[in-house]
Design a protein around this motif. Structure first.
Motif, PDB file in Angstrom:
ATOM      1  N   ARG A   1     -14.892 -11.698  -1.496  1.00  0.00           N
ATOM      2  CA  ARG A   1     -15.740 -10.498  -1.524  1.00  0.00           C
ATOM      3  C   ARG A   1     -14.866  -9.243  -1.564  1.00  0.00           C
ATOM      4  N   ARG A   2     -13.665  -9.348  -0.964  1.00  0.00           N
ATOM      5  CA  ARG A   2     -12.653  -8.299  -1.044  1.00  0.00           C
ATOM      6  C   ARG A   2     -11.416  -8.878  -1.704  1.00  0.00           C
ATOM      7  N   VAL A   3     -10.553  -7.980  -2.133  1.00  0.00           N
ATOM      8  CA  VAL A   3      -9.279  -8.392  -2.717  1.00  0.00           C
ATOM      9  C   VAL A   3      -8.183  -8.083  -1.706  1.00  0.00           C
TER      10      VAL A   3
ATOM     11  N   GLY B   1      -3.048  -1.351  -4.644  1.00  0.00           N
ATOM     12  CA  GLY B   1      -2.954  -2.804  -4.753  1.00  0.00           C
ATOM     13  C   GLY B   1      -2.352  -3.383  -3.483  1.00  0.00           C
ATOM     14  N   SER B   2      -1.425  -4.328  -3.641  1.00  0.00           N
ATOM     15  CA  SER B   2      -0.780  -4.976  -2.503  1.00  0.00           C
ATOM     16  C   SER B   2       0.725  -4.885  -2.682  1.00  0.00           C
TER      17      SER B   2
ATOM     18  N   GLY C   1       8.136  -8.727   5.734  1.00  0.00           N
ATOM     19  CA  GLY C   1       7.856  -9.925   4.964  1.00  0.00           C
ATOM     20  C   GLY C   1       6.386 -10.187   4.706  1.00  0.00           C
ATOM     21  N   LYS C   2       5.505  -9.320   5.224  1.00  0.00           N
ATOM     22  CA  LYS C   2       4.069  -9.485   4.984  1.00  0.00           C
ATOM     23  C   LYS C   2       3.654  -8.653   3.774  1.00  0.00           C
ATOM     24  N   VAL C   3       2.630  -9.108   3.079  1.00  0.00           N
ATOM     25  CA  VAL C   3       2.065  -8.371   1.951  1.00  0.00           C
ATOM     26  C   VAL C   3       0.807  -7.676   2.457  1.00  0.00           C
ATOM     27  N   VAL C   4       0.777  -6.348   2.375  1.00  0.00           N
ATOM     28  CA  VAL C   4      -0.318  -5.581   2.970  1.00  0.00           C
ATOM     29  C   VAL C   4      -1.143  -4.897   1.882  1.00  0.00           C
ATOM     30  N   THR C   5      -2.413  -4.698   2.189  1.00  0.00           N
ATOM     31  CA  THR C   5      -3.364  -4.036   1.299  1.00  0.00           C
ATOM     32  C   THR C   5      -4.152  -3.037   2.123  1.00  0.00           C
TER      33      THR C   5
ATOM     34  N   GLN D   1     -15.571 -19.275  -1.767  1.00  0.00           N
ATOM     35  CA  GLN D   1     -14.726 -19.391  -2.960  1.00  0.00           C
ATOM     36  C   GLN D   1     -13.715 -18.237  -2.997  1.00  0.00           C
ATOM     37  N   VAL D   2     -12.467 -18.581  -3.317  1.00  0.00           N
ATOM     38  CA  VAL D   2     -11.386 -17.596  -3.381  1.00  0.00           C
ATOM     39  C   VAL D   2     -10.604 -17.832  -4.665  1.00  0.00           C
ATOM     40  N   THR D   3     -10.364 -16.767  -5.409  1.00  0.00           N
ATOM     41  CA  THR D   3      -9.559 -16.855  -6.631  1.00  0.00           C
ATOM     42  C   THR D   3      -8.121 -16.476  -6.301  1.00  0.00           C
ATOM     43  N   VAL D   4      -7.197 -17.353  -6.673  1.00  0.00           N
ATOM     44  CA  VAL D   4      -5.782 -17.168  -6.348  1.00  0.00           C
ATOM     45  C   VAL D   4      -5.009 -16.962  -7.642  1.00  0.00           C
ATOM     46  N   SER D   5      -4.127 -15.945  -7.645  1.00  0.00           N
ATOM     47  CA  SER D   5      -3.276 -15.699  -8.811  1.00  0.00           C
ATOM     48  C   SER D   5      -1.939 -15.155  -8.333  1.00  0.00           C
ATOM     49  N   PRO D   6      -0.870 -15.322  -9.133  1.00  0.00           N
ATOM     50  CA  PRO D   6       0.435 -14.782  -8.733  1.00  0.00           C
ATOM     51  C   PRO D   6       0.385 -13.261  -8.613  1.00  0.00           C
ATOM     52  N   LEU D   7       1.238 -12.729  -7.744  1.00  0.00           N
ATOM     53  CA  LEU D   7       1.296 -11.286  -7.520  1.00  0.00           C
ATOM     54  C   LEU D   7       2.739 -10.828  -7.692  1.00  0.00           C
ATOM     55  N   PRO D   8       3.008  -9.945  -8.643  1.00  0.00           N
ATOM     56  CA  PRO D   8       4.378  -9.440  -8.785  1.00  0.00           C
ATOM     57  C   PRO D   8       4.856  -8.785  -7.488  1.00  0.00           C
ATOM     58  N   VAL D   9       6.092  -9.043  -7.137  1.00  0.00           N
ATOM     59  CA  VAL D   9       6.636  -8.505  -5.890  1.00  0.00           C
ATOM     60  C   VAL D   9       6.906  -7.018  -6.055  1.00  0.00           C
ATOM     61  N   THR D  10       6.211  -6.210  -5.246  1.00  0.00           N
ATOM     62  CA  THR D  10       6.411  -4.763  -5.233  1.00  0.00           C
ATOM     63  C   THR D  10       6.694  -4.341  -3.797  1.00  0.00           C
ATOM     64  N   ALA D  11       7.848  -3.717  -3.590  1.00  0.00           N
ATOM     65  CA  ALA D  11       8.206  -3.279  -2.241  1.00  0.00           C
ATOM     66  C   ALA D  11       7.380  -2.056  -1.863  1.00  0.00           C
ATOM     67  N   ALA D  12       6.789  -2.081  -0.683  1.00  0.00           N
ATOM     68  CA  ALA D  12       5.997  -0.955  -0.201  1.00  0.00           C
ATOM     69  C   ALA D  12       6.917   0.201   0.184  1.00  0.00           C
ATOM     70  N   ARG D  13       6.592   1.401  -0.296  1.00  0.00           N
ATOM     71  CA  ARG D  13       7.365   2.576   0.092  1.00  0.00           C
ATOM     72  C   ARG D  13       6.883   3.165   1.405  1.00  0.00           C
ATOM     73  N   ARG D  14       5.570   3.040   1.677  1.00  0.00           N
ATOM     74  CA  ARG D  14       5.012   3.683   2.861  1.00  0.00           C
ATOM     75  C   ARG D  14       3.775   2.914   3.308  1.00  0.00           C
ATOM     76  N   VAL D  15       3.690   2.650   4.614  1.00  0.00           N
ATOM     77  CA  VAL D  15       2.529   1.971   5.185  1.00  0.00           C
ATOM     78  C   VAL D  15       2.131   2.719   6.458  1.00  0.00           C
TER      79      VAL D  15
END
Length: 775
Positions: free
Chosen positions: A47-49, A174-175, A120-124, A83-97
């Motif tokens: 329901r969310r990405v 994005g993430s 090491g976590k991927v945040v959105t 149901q969850v759709t899974v796809s590869p995610l290009p690695v992008t380093a977060a500049r600010r969180v």
């Protein structure tokens, strides 16, 4: 080219170490279909990405399922079976969180700790995240740093840190992946200061003269030798341009900034809010019909940066600092001291704009045990200064020695505590201290931080200076000298921590792996001592309290103290070691005070191992002593500290005794020294191992058979075996001072001189006692 994707069914069945860490598990076939590698980030759409880190599930798992925890399903907005759709995610380093969370968490968790928890976590944006560090790290070199952060979070927040949730309020579109270069901060609060440096601790490209670390935190107390004569223990920034070390009588021309004080940002925020409100927003208080008292007591170990904290905050709110060193005033006559105090307050009020009267080492002016006329005048001066609109900030390294009357509601009503830094905070402090130091590629600041338990910021500054001196001596002719890891290792041999010098057990270069035999004993000690200090979050996740203490008992000379030394070398914890009789005093109340002080320091330095040797002398069975009740009161104090109202978190107590029957039974029940570990005398193979360890640096002749010798030494303790090797070497020296080997004849001579020390009756009694306890 479009990214491949799979639609899978969500299954709420995470692995124990995955819970709330942003991990999802996929069948190996899913990895092949999506061209993923273990640890790759993936985009997840329900329901969310959101996004997570993909880890392979066991081969027996279903290829149609995505295994996730409740936090991940909540971020997806789906339930178990959705149901969850899974796809590869290009690695992008977060500049600010930027994150938001409970006020009690934001107040004690620094941005640096927050970044390590998210590493090491991927945040959105909009996701909920936990403080549980990521165990599947892309860079193994930061594992020790994350382990230190894990312990720091447990110390700061308590067991609630494993269940606390934060919300990502601002991140990259994005993430993106959180790295050591990501700027991480609290919403409407502090943030990390720029790049976190490389994961290993080396900073390529750093420039500046070797050894000129910027000691922004506190006193430059030399090589751990204590405060300078004629000066306070908390002078700001030695080595900073314009700073003067004149006993606190003049203010440094340049104060440090709050960003240069890692580990003190929560305290700085608290002090800033108070001073800003009192100096610049009194009209708001007037409209509310109230007022604010600007009396503050800052308590913390000497050299931890208390004065630097006050100066940094004062500069931030635009206030002058008028310093006063309390021991200097206390050394004057009563009349001269009173005149000096009043003159200092008048001088602070005479200037323009807001002012802070900074009194360092205030316990010298208002001691708890003898409150004289100078203390009375001091309290009066503080009260008058506060009524006149001044801020009075006093610092102390011994809050228990301060007159309680000074903490009244109209005097120093607010208390701010500066803790002893743990490994993660020492790592952050070393990063600042080495900012101008050219570090070699082999330098690992996280390793240096792990080897400096008990060090405060001033000790770390002394360590950096000493390492710089060693580097300069080594590279006198070099155009671009650098400070190498060997220089830090050499500096660690001479720089000692000031805060724990009285009772710190020096960490020897041995671990439990160096202890011969005793397999069951080592396993029990690992579970009862090392696990609670190293993995507190695991105990919290399983909902159990870790063991509080262990009692080692066995015949004399069988390695009880050596086992504790090995534990100290294995756990990298602060270690406080005292003999049982050292805490006893003939003066009423002094023994109980010594016990309270020991555990107070242990709490401040957590994770801590407290070693009580000869515990039967400290805590004998109550009601049988003839010392006027001193030991009875000490036992009561020990019981209160071990299992009282005040929580003993991340502190493990290890006692050692030859007479467990003489220890008060109340001390041996669960929640106290609950694990009794019998250290038996060594058998033949164990004696051979001990002989090999003792003869590691002894040039033995080929005919010396240590295995056969160990089998012959019935009744020999570990200490006896070590004495036998030593006596054999002395026999070789008696024969010739130019001897190069120790022969079997020398060993035979030593065998005739060294006798077994174990008492068979005592060994039999202790073995029977151990069987009774086990049964």
């Amino acid at each position: 080219m479009a990214q491949p994707d799979l639609t899978l069914t969500a299954s709420l069945r995470p692995a124990a170490l995955d819970a709330r860490r942003g991990i999802v598990r996929l069948h190996p076939e899913a990895f092949t279909a999506l061209a993923l590698r273990p640890g790759d980030p993936v985009r997840l759409a329900g329901r969310r990405v959101t996004a997570g880190v993909a880890v392979p599930a066991e081969p027996t798992a279903s290829a149609a399922l995505l295994y996730a925890d409740d936090l991940m399903l909540g971020n997806l907005g789906v339930r178990d079976g959705g149901q969850v759709t899974v796809s590869p995610l290009p690695v992008t380093a977060a500049r600010r969180v930027v994150l938001a969370g409970p006020a009690q968490i934001a107040a004690v968790v620094s941005p640096e700790m927050l970044r390590l928890a998210l590493l090491g976590k991927v945040v959105t944006t909009g996701d909920d995240v936990s403080l549980l560090p990521q165990d599947v790290l892309p860079d193994a070199s930061v594992r020790s740093l994350v382990e230190a952060a894990r312990r720091s979070l447990s110390n700061s927040v308590g067991y609630a840190w494993t269940s606390s949730l934060l919300t990502v309020v601002d991140a990259e579109p994005g993430s993106s992946l959180v790295t050591m270069d990501t700027l991480v901060g609290w919403e409407h609060g502090p943030a990390t200061h720029g790049s976190g440096g490389t994961a290993g601790g080396a900073r390529p490209g750093a420039s500046g003269p070797a050894g000129l670390g910027r000691a922004e935190f506190g006193a430059g107390s030399g090589n751990g030798g204590g405060p300078r004569a004629g000066g306070p223990t908390d002078v700001t920034a030695p080595g900073r341009p314009g700073a003067r070390e004149d006993g606190g009588r003049a203010e440094a021309e340049a104060a440090p900034s709050v960003d240069e004080l890692p580990g003190l940002r929560a305290q700085a925020e608290q002090l800033t809010e108070l001073l800003d409100l009192g100096f610049h927003h009194r009209e708001v208080l007037g409209r509310l019909g109230t007022a604010v008292s600007l009396g503050v007591l800052v308590a913390g170990p000497a050299g931890s940066g208390k004065a630097a904290l006050v100066r940094a905050v004062a500069a931030q709110v635009g206030a002058r600092v008028c310093p006063l060193w309390a021991p200097e005033v206390a050394a004057l006559t009563n009349q001269a001291a009173a005149d000096r105090l009043r003159a200092a307050a008048t001088e602070a009020q005479a200037g323009t704009g807001p002012a802070v009267l900074l009194v360092t080492d205030v316990e010298a002016l208002a001691p708890a045990d003898e409150s004289g006329p100078v203390a009375t005048v001091f309290r009066q001066v503080v009260a008058e200064a506060l009524r006149a609109g001044l801020a009075v900030v006093c610092t102390t390294g011994r809050p228990e020695a301060l007159d309680p009357a000074l903490s009244g509601p109209d005097l120093l009503s607010l208390r701010i505590s500066v803790p002893l830094p743990d490994a993660a905070l020492r790592r952050e402090q070393l990063t600042v201290l080495t900012r101008q130091v050219p570090l070699a590629e082999d330098v690992r600041l996280d390793e240096v931080a792990g080897r400096t338990p008990g060090f405060v910021a001033a000790d770390l500054a002394a360590l950096v200076r000493e390492a710089g001196v060693r580097a300069a001596l080594r590279q006198k002719a070099a155009e671009t000298p650098t400070v190498a890891m060997a220089d830090f290792a050499a500096a660690l041999e001479v720089v000692r921590p000031t805060t724990m010098a009285a009772s710190t057990l020096e960490l020897a270069a041995v671990t439990l792996d160096d202890v011969g035999g005793l397999t069951e004993v080592k396993q029990t000690l690992t579970e009862s001592v090392l696990w609670p200090l190293t993995y507190p979050d695991t105990f919290a996740r399983l909902g159990v309290q870790p063991p509080r203490g262990v009692l080692l008992y066995g015949p004399p000379g069988c390695g009880k103290t050596y086992l504790v030394t090995a534990l100290a070398g294995s756990g990298r914890a602060n270690v406080l070691s005292v003999k049982g009789a050292e805490l006893l005093s003939k003066w009423v109340g002094e023994s109980e005070r010594a016990v309270r002080e020991l555990f107070r320091r242990a709490r401040e330095a957590a994770p801590t191992l407290v070693f009580l040797d000869e515990v039967d002398a400290l805590a004998p069975v109550r009601g049988q002593a003839t010392d006027g009740g001193t030991t009875d009161r000490v036992v009561a104090a020990l019981l209160t500290e071990l299992d009282g109202v005040e929580t003993l978190r991340n502190v493990v107590v290890v006692g050692a005794t030859n007479r467990p029957d003489l220890v008060d039974p109340a001390l041996l029940r669960p929640g106290r020294l609950e694990r009794l570990v019998y250290v038996p005398p060594p058998d033949g193979p164990a004696r051979a191992e001990i002989l090999r360890a003792a003869a590691r640096d002894v040039p033995l002749a080929p005919e010396v058979d240590l295995a056969a010798l160990g089998a012959e030494l019935d009744g020999f303790s570990a200490a006896d075996c070590a004495a036998l090797v030593r006596e054999a070497a002395l026999a070789a020296m008696r024969e010739s001072l130019t001897a190069t080997t120790v022969t079997a004849a020398h060993v035979a001579t030593a065998r005739s001189r060294v006798r077994p020390s174990l008492d068979p009756a005592q060994v039999a009694w202790l073995a029977a006692y151990a069987e009774k306890r086990a049964g």
